[in-house]
Design a protein around this motif. Structure first.
Motif, PDB file in Angstrom:
ATOM      1  N   LEU A   1      -2.657  -0.714  -9.155  1.00 40.06           N
ATOM      2  CA  LEU A   1      -3.917  -0.080  -9.220  1.00 40.06           C
ATOM      3  C   LEU A   1      -3.732   0.947  -8.377  1.00 40.06           C
ATOM      4  O   LEU A   1      -2.983   1.290  -7.659  1.00 40.06           O
ATOM      5  CB  LEU A   1      -5.108  -1.004  -8.848  1.00 40.06           C
ATOM      6  CG  LEU A   1      -5.309  -1.126  -7.366  1.00 40.06           C
ATOM      7  CD1 LEU A   1      -6.349  -0.751  -6.645  1.00 40.06           C
ATOM      8  CD2 LEU A   1      -5.385  -2.825  -7.184  1.00 40.06           C
ATOM      9  N   LYS A   2      -4.678   2.143  -8.931  1.00 38.11           N
ATOM     10  CA  LYS A   2      -4.805   3.455  -8.319  1.00 38.11           C
ATOM     11  C   LYS A   2      -6.220   3.402  -7.863  1.00 38.11           C
ATOM     12  O   LYS A   2      -7.154   2.960  -8.701  1.00 38.11           O
ATOM     13  CB  LYS A   2      -4.474   4.398  -9.284  1.00 38.11           C
ATOM     14  CG  LYS A   2      -4.733   5.873  -8.533  1.00 38.11           C
ATOM     15  CD  LYS A   2      -4.349   7.129  -9.189  1.00 38.11           C
ATOM     16  CE  LYS A   2      -2.927   7.211  -9.667  1.00 38.11           C
ATOM     17  NZ  LYS A   2      -1.833   7.980  -8.723  1.00 38.11           N
ATOM     18  N   ALA A   3      -6.346   3.520  -6.494  1.00 40.52           N
ATOM     19  CA  ALA A   3      -7.841   3.837  -6.002  1.00 40.52           C
ATOM     20  C   ALA A   3      -8.160   5.450  -5.470  1.00 40.52           C
ATOM     21  O   ALA A   3      -7.108   5.992  -4.934  1.00 40.52           O
ATOM     22  CB  ALA A   3      -7.945   2.868  -4.794  1.00 40.52           C
ATOM     23  N   ILE A   4      -9.071   5.759  -5.918  1.00 43.72           N
ATOM     24  CA  ILE A   4      -9.370   7.057  -5.729  1.00 43.72           C
ATOM     25  C   ILE A   4     -11.034   7.177  -5.017  1.00 43.72           C
ATOM     26  O   ILE A   4     -11.828   6.475  -5.387  1.00 43.72           O
ATOM     27  CB  ILE A   4      -9.692   8.271  -6.983  1.00 43.72           C
ATOM     28  CG1 ILE A   4      -7.975   8.204  -7.430  1.00 43.72           C
ATOM     29  CG2 ILE A   4     -10.056   9.570  -6.412  1.00 43.72           C
ATOM     30  CD1 ILE A   4      -8.208   8.863  -8.820  1.00 43.72           C
TER      31      ILE A   4
ATOM     32  N   TYR B   1      -1.727   0.983  -4.933  1.00 42.46           N
ATOM     33  CA  TYR B   1      -1.635  -0.358  -4.399  1.00 42.46           C
ATOM     34  C   TYR B   1      -0.996  -1.297  -5.390  1.00 42.46           C
ATOM     35  O   TYR B   1      -0.946  -0.930  -6.707  1.00 42.46           O
ATOM     36  CB  TYR B   1      -3.036  -1.084  -4.278  1.00 42.46           C
ATOM     37  CG  TYR B   1      -3.924  -0.341  -3.078  1.00 42.46           C
ATOM     38  CD1 TYR B   1      -3.623  -0.696  -1.808  1.00 42.46           C
ATOM     39  CD2 TYR B   1      -4.888   0.722  -3.366  1.00 42.46           C
ATOM     40  CE1 TYR B   1      -4.656  -0.005  -1.079  1.00 42.46           C
ATOM     41  CE2 TYR B   1      -5.555   1.109  -2.557  1.00 42.46           C
ATOM     42  CZ  TYR B   1      -5.600   0.805  -1.283  1.00 42.46           C
ATOM     43  OH  TYR B   1      -6.152   1.474  -0.165  1.00 42.46           O
ATOM     44  N   ARG B   2      -0.380  -2.567  -4.876  1.00 44.41           N
ATOM     45  CA  ARG B   2       0.122  -3.542  -5.781  1.00 44.41           C
ATOM     46  C   ARG B   2      -0.432  -4.678  -4.939  1.00 44.41           C
ATOM     47  O   ARG B   2       0.043  -5.073  -3.676  1.00 44.41           O
ATOM     48  CB  ARG B   2       1.601  -3.517  -5.824  1.00 44.41           C
ATOM     49  CG  ARG B   2       2.028  -4.879  -6.599  1.00 44.41           C
ATOM     50  CD  ARG B   2       3.600  -4.815  -7.131  1.00 44.41           C
ATOM     51  NE  ARG B   2       3.983  -3.697  -7.926  1.00 44.41           N
ATOM     52  CZ  ARG B   2       3.916  -3.477  -9.270  1.00 44.41           C
ATOM     53  NH1 ARG B   2       3.357  -4.502  -9.702  1.00 44.41           N
ATOM     54  NH2 ARG B   2       4.249  -2.586  -9.665  1.00 44.41           N
ATOM     55  N   THR B   3      -1.047  -5.666  -5.586  1.00 48.89           N
ATOM     56  CA  THR B   3      -1.775  -6.681  -4.859  1.00 48.89           C
ATOM     57  C   THR B   3      -0.702  -7.779  -4.843  1.00 48.89           C
ATOM     58  O   THR B   3       0.502  -7.743  -5.439  1.00 48.89           O
ATOM     59  CB  THR B   3      -2.881  -7.280  -5.903  1.00 48.89           C
ATOM     60  OG1 THR B   3      -2.425  -7.830  -7.281  1.00 48.89           O
ATOM     61  CG2 THR B   3      -3.991  -6.406  -6.218  1.00 48.89           C
ATOM     62  N   GLY B   4      -1.124  -8.802  -3.864  1.00 49.64           N
ATOM     63  CA  GLY B   4      -0.116 -10.139  -3.981  1.00 49.64           C
ATOM     64  C   GLY B   4       0.208 -10.687  -5.111  1.00 49.64           C
ATOM     65  O   GLY B   4       1.321 -11.337  -5.391  1.00 49.64           O
ATOM     66  N   ASN B   5      -0.632 -10.806  -6.244  1.00 46.67           N
ATOM     67  CA  ASN B   5      -0.498 -11.182  -7.565  1.00 46.67           C
ATOM     68  C   ASN B   5       0.326 -10.363  -8.429  1.00 46.67           C
ATOM     69  O   ASN B   5       0.573 -10.680  -9.687  1.00 46.67           O
ATOM     70  CB  ASN B   5      -1.839 -11.394  -8.203  1.00 46.67           C
ATOM     71  CG  ASN B   5      -2.438 -12.621  -7.321  1.00 46.67           C
ATOM     72  OD1 ASN B   5      -2.103 -13.354  -6.579  1.00 46.67           O
ATOM     73  ND2 ASN B   5      -3.840 -12.576  -7.449  1.00 46.67           N
TER      74      ASN B   5
ATOM     75  N   CYS C   1       0.854  -1.219  -0.137  1.00 50.16           N
ATOM     76  CA  CYS C   1       0.039   0.080   0.009  1.00 50.16           C
ATOM     77  C   CYS C   1       0.952   1.242  -0.010  1.00 50.16           C
ATOM     78  O   CYS C   1       1.927   1.397   0.967  1.00 50.16           O
ATOM     79  CB  CYS C   1      -0.933   0.033   1.116  1.00 50.16           C
ATOM     80  SG  CYS C   1      -1.884  -1.411   1.356  1.00 50.16           S
ATOM     81  N   GLY C   2       0.693   2.113  -0.944  1.00 51.36           N
ATOM     82  CA  GLY C   2       1.238   3.433  -0.963  1.00 51.36           C
ATOM     83  C   GLY C   2       0.788   4.262   0.093  1.00 51.36           C
ATOM     84  O   GLY C   2      -0.238   3.938   0.828  1.00 51.36           O
TER      85      GLY C   2
END
Length: 161
Positions: A73-76, A65-69, A42-43
């Motif tokens: 992604l960027k979330a707003i 974010y970067r998932t475990g896979n 998580c950034g």
């Protein structure tokens, strides 16, 4: 009131004052927050609050974010009176920008009870916007993941709010 009660009352008042001085400003706002899913990198959570003399007008949050896979992604997350709320057309709808377009596809649907709008661009990736009662959540990913994967990422973030 006995001397013991006066001293105890004084200590309680001092303790409350100290706690109020060091309380997190975010505790004063009853807004959803972009969480920290287990197993994701998580950034920094960036938060902007739209406060005015007339009171709180809303908030804007952003986090990478970067998932475990390994999916980036960027979330707003935006909500309140100030930011315009997301309007998703009610009926389910699917379209493309046609033979002369850039190959974008669009569809509206529901993720649980939340109206959603998904746009896929073969060069830019996927953008998913969800309208919750309190806020609008947007997820943006580079090309690669399937639509269902992006919907799953959004549900993970919604679960933590």
């Amino acid at each position: 009131m006995s001397e013991y009660q006066k001293n105890a009352l004084t200590r309680v008042i001092i303790l409350i004052s100290i706690l109020a001085a060091f309380a997190s400003p975010s505790a004063l706002y009853a807004e959803p927050v972009l969480g920290n899913p287990a197993g994701w990198t998580c950034g920094e959570l960036k938060i902007v609050r739209f406060d005015a003399v007339s009171g709180s007008q809303g908030f804007w949050q952003e986090r990478d974010y970067r998932t475990g896979n390994g999916v980036s992604l960027k979330a707003i997350l935006m909500g309140g009176k100030g930011p315009a709320m997301l309007n998703v057309p009610a009926p389910e709808y699917e379209s493309a920008d046609g033979p002369l377009g850039a190959g974008r596809t669009y569809k509206t649907f529901f993720v649980g009870d939340y109206p959603a709008l998904l746009e896929r661009d073969r060069f830019l990736g996927i953008s998913l916007a969800l309208k919750t009662p309190d806020a609008a959540l947007t997820i943006e990913t580079p090309p690669g993941p399937e639509d269902e994967d992006v919907i799953g990422l959004a549900l993970t973030l919604l679960y933590l709010m």
